[in-house]
Design a protein around this motif. Structure first.
Motif, PDB file in Angstrom:
ATOM      1  N   ALA A 181      14.964  84.137   0.328  1.00  0.00           N
ATOM      2  CA  ALA A 181      14.201  84.552  -0.848  1.00  0.00           C
ATOM      3  C   ALA A 181      13.869  83.314  -1.665  1.00  0.00           C
ATOM      4  N   VAL A 182      12.698  83.345  -2.268  1.00  0.00           N
ATOM      5  CA  VAL A 182      12.279  82.288  -3.177  1.00  0.00           C
ATOM      6  C   VAL A 182      12.155  82.947  -4.549  1.00  0.00           C
ATOM      7  N   ALA A 183      12.781  82.343  -5.544  1.00  0.00           N
ATOM      8  CA  ALA A 183      12.762  82.935  -6.881  1.00  0.00           C
ATOM      9  C   ALA A 183      12.023  82.010  -7.851  1.00  0.00           C
ATOM     10  N   PRO A 184      10.716  82.252  -8.037  1.00  0.00           N
ATOM     11  CA  PRO A 184       9.981  81.418  -8.988  1.00  0.00           C
ATOM     12  C   PRO A 184      10.346  81.760 -10.430  1.00  0.00           C
ATOM     13  N   GLY A 185      10.143  80.780 -11.297  1.00  0.00           N
ATOM     14  CA  GLY A 185      10.258  81.005 -12.736  1.00  0.00           C
ATOM     15  C   GLY A 185       8.892  81.417 -13.255  1.00  0.00           C
ATOM     16  N   PHE A 186       8.372  80.711 -14.252  1.00  0.00           N
ATOM     17  CA  PHE A 186       7.051  81.056 -14.785  1.00  0.00           C
ATOM     18  C   PHE A 186       5.987  80.216 -14.104  1.00  0.00           C
ATOM     19  N   ILE A 187       5.122  80.904 -13.371  1.00  0.00           N
ATOM     20  CA  ILE A 187       4.075  80.237 -12.606  1.00  0.00           C
ATOM     21  C   ILE A 187       2.727  80.659 -13.190  1.00  0.00           C
ATOM     22  N   GLU A 188       1.811  79.708 -13.318  1.00  0.00           N
ATOM     23  CA  GLU A 188       0.502  80.024 -13.917  1.00  0.00           C
ATOM     24  C   GLU A 188      -0.395  80.754 -12.930  1.00  0.00           C
ATOM     25  N   THR A 189      -0.458  82.079 -13.078  1.00  0.00           N
ATOM     26  CA  THR A 189      -1.342  82.923 -12.252  1.00  0.00           C
ATOM     27  C   THR A 189      -1.852  84.056 -13.137  1.00  0.00           C
ATOM     28  N   ALA A 190      -2.618  84.975 -12.506  1.00  0.00           N
ATOM     29  CA  ALA A 190      -3.129  86.140 -13.237  1.00  0.00           C
ATOM     30  C   ALA A 190      -1.979  86.934 -13.857  1.00  0.00           C
ATOM     31  N   MET A 191      -0.809  86.919 -13.168  1.00  0.00           N
ATOM     32  CA  MET A 191       0.335  87.701 -13.650  1.00  0.00           C
ATOM     33  C   MET A 191       0.848  87.194 -14.994  1.00  0.00           C
ATOM     34  N   THR A 192       0.671  85.895 -15.251  1.00  0.00           N
ATOM     35  CA  THR A 192       1.194  85.325 -16.504  1.00  0.00           C
ATOM     36  C   THR A 192       0.086  84.910 -17.477  1.00  0.00           C
ATOM     37  N   GLU A 193      -1.190  85.095 -17.075  1.00  0.00           N
ATOM     38  CA  GLU A 193      -2.269  84.569 -17.930  1.00  0.00           C
ATOM     39  C   GLU A 193      -2.446  85.362 -19.222  1.00  0.00           C
ATOM     40  N   SER A 194      -1.933  86.602 -19.243  1.00  0.00           N
ATOM     41  CA  SER A 194      -2.091  87.385 -20.473  1.00  0.00           C
ATOM     42  C   SER A 194      -1.173  86.875 -21.598  1.00  0.00           C
ATOM     43  N   LEU A 195      -0.222  86.020 -21.250  1.00  0.00           N
ATOM     44  CA  LEU A 195       0.658  85.455 -22.282  1.00  0.00           C
ATOM     45  C   LEU A 195      -0.143  84.520 -23.188  1.00  0.00           C
ATOM     46  N   SER A 196       0.137  84.552 -24.471  1.00  0.00           N
ATOM     47  CA  SER A 196      -0.589  83.667 -25.392  1.00  0.00           C
ATOM     48  C   SER A 196      -0.116  82.225 -25.192  1.00  0.00           C
ATOM     49  N   GLU A 197      -0.952  81.301 -25.654  1.00  0.00           N
ATOM     50  CA  GLU A 197      -0.599  79.879 -25.541  1.00  0.00           C
ATOM     51  C   GLU A 197       0.744  79.604 -26.225  1.00  0.00           C
ATOM     52  N   LYS A 198       0.952  80.307 -27.367  1.00  0.00           N
ATOM     53  CA  LYS A 198       2.186  80.103 -28.128  1.00  0.00           C
ATOM     54  C   LYS A 198       3.397  80.508 -27.273  1.00  0.00           C
ATOM     55  N   VAL A 199       3.294  81.669 -26.644  1.00  0.00           N
ATOM     56  CA  VAL A 199       4.410  82.148 -25.816  1.00  0.00           C
ATOM     57  C   VAL A 199       4.639  81.185 -24.641  1.00  0.00           C
ATOM     58  N   LYS A 200       3.522  80.719 -24.056  1.00  0.00           N
ATOM     59  CA  LYS A 200       3.658  79.781 -22.924  1.00  0.00           C
ATOM     60  C   LYS A 200       4.367  78.500 -23.373  1.00  0.00           C
ATOM     61  N   GLU A 201       3.988  78.027 -24.577  1.00  0.00           N
ATOM     62  CA  GLU A 201       4.627  76.816 -25.107  1.00  0.00           C
ATOM     63  C   GLU A 201       6.121  77.052 -25.341  1.00  0.00           C
ATOM     64  N   GLU A 202       6.442  78.262 -25.830  1.00  0.00           N
ATOM     65  CA  GLU A 202       7.859  78.577 -26.065  1.00  0.00           C
ATOM     66  C   GLU A 202       8.646  78.587 -24.753  1.00  0.00           C
ATOM     67  N   PHE A 203       8.012  79.163 -23.707  1.00  0.00           N
ATOM     68  CA  PHE A 203       8.668  79.160 -22.392  1.00  0.00           C
ATOM     69  C   PHE A 203       8.843  77.724 -21.901  1.00  0.00           C
ATOM     70  N   ALA A 204       7.755  76.948 -22.007  1.00  0.00           N
ATOM     71  CA  ALA A 204       7.781  75.576 -21.487  1.00  0.00           C
ATOM     72  C   ALA A 204       8.903  74.777 -22.154  1.00  0.00           C
TER      73      ALA A 204
END
Ligand SMILES: NC(=O)c1ccc[n+]([C@@H]2O[C@H](COP(=O)([O-])OP(=O)(O)OC[C@H]3O[C@@H](n4cnc5c(N)ncnc54)[C@H](O)[C@@H]3O)[C@@H](O)[C@H]2O)c1
Length: 246
Positions: A181-204
């Motif tokens: 199994a491969v367990a990705p974290g947060f990957i930039e795709t359609a699945m995560t694109e609805s997140l706001s820039e602010k949320v993405k920055e917080e994750f990063a």
């Protein structure tokens, strides 16, 4: 690292991480079947592979349908001349807090993410067993290890994939088949694109490498596990998350 002469099936291969995996496997010499509920996406990926000189096929498949999965894997095996590599990447989310999550949303996510992988593994296992070779890679998620608010269905499906992987490794290992199994974290795709820039920055900010991952980051790991270089790795869950969970 080469996949010359290998035949690979990638579910959810029409976009995002699945597309990157299909392109990577093809770039290493594998003939690839891109399988997706969205036939258009699968066809475009197959076309892109063919344009750069590779061999590729496209199929429409809803992985949650066991009968359809058996039929499509049979067609793919005929067209490719066998199946050496299966990447179970098709996945969906239907997020909500548990108290608001409908049974239908619970069922749908489990049916696609977990039962879908079972359906495809079941459909290719006999062929891999008789050729005494196979590589199965299941795309799980770090959410399957730590859970996530609003993702009870998704987290359960991805944890289930880890247990499924271990069982497949135990059952099929003696026949020369690896399952990881491969367990990705947060990957930039359609699945995560609805997140706001602010949320993405917080994750990063919580990621040691300070950036979200790319589909290509994941594809590189999958290619390694699918290749002969990954020969002695089985039953494992490998995180690819820039340093989020360990
Ligand atoms: N993006 C992330 O941050 C992330 C993190 C961890 C794990 N993952 C996992 O990686 C995989 C790919 O995710 P992505 O981000 O590329 O998502 P995505 O939504 O961009 O792509 C998913 C693909 O799966 C296909 N699909 C959906 N339902 C299907 C079905 N029933 N049968 C066949 N195909 C179906 C879609 O058409 C699409 O092409 C998923 O399993 C996802 O859970 C993604």
């Amino acid at each position: 690292m080469t996949l010359e002469g290998r035949k690979a099936v990638v579910t959810g291969g029409g976009q995002g991480i699945g597309k990157a995996i299909a392109l990577k496997l093809a770039s290493l010499g594998a003939a690839v079947a891109a399988v997706d509920i969205n036939k258009k996406g699968a066809k475009e990926v197959a076309h892109e592979i063919a344009e750069s000189g590779g061999a590729a096929f496209a199929y429409r498949l809803d992985v949650s349908d066991a009968e359809e999965a058996t039929e499509v894997m049979k067609s793919a095996a005929e067209d490719l001349g066998g199946i050496d590599v299966l990447v179970n990447n098709a996945g969906v989310t239907r997020d909500n807090l548990i108290i608001r999550m409908s049974p239908a949303d619970w069922d749908h996510v489990l049916q696609v993410n977990l039962t879908g992988a079972f359906n495809c593994i079941r459909a290719v296992a006999r062929g891999m067993m008789s050729q005494r070779y196979g590589r199965i890679v299941n795309i799980s998620s770090i959410i399957g290890q730590v859970g996530n608010i609003g993702q009870a269905n998704y987290a359960a499906s991805k944890a289930g994939l880890i247990a499924l992987t271990k069982t497949v490794a135990r059952e099929l290992g003696p026949r020369g088949i690896t399952a990881n199994a491969v367990a990705p974290g947060f990957i930039e795709t359609a699945m995560t694109e609805s997140l706001s820039e602010k949320v993405k920055e917080e994750f990063a900010a919580k990621i040691l490498l300070r950036r979200l991952g790319t589909p290509e980051d994941v594809a590189n790991l999958v290619a390694f596990l699918a290749s002969d270089e990954g020969n002695y790795i089985t039953g494992q869950t490998i995180n690819i998350d820039g340093g989020m969970v360990w």
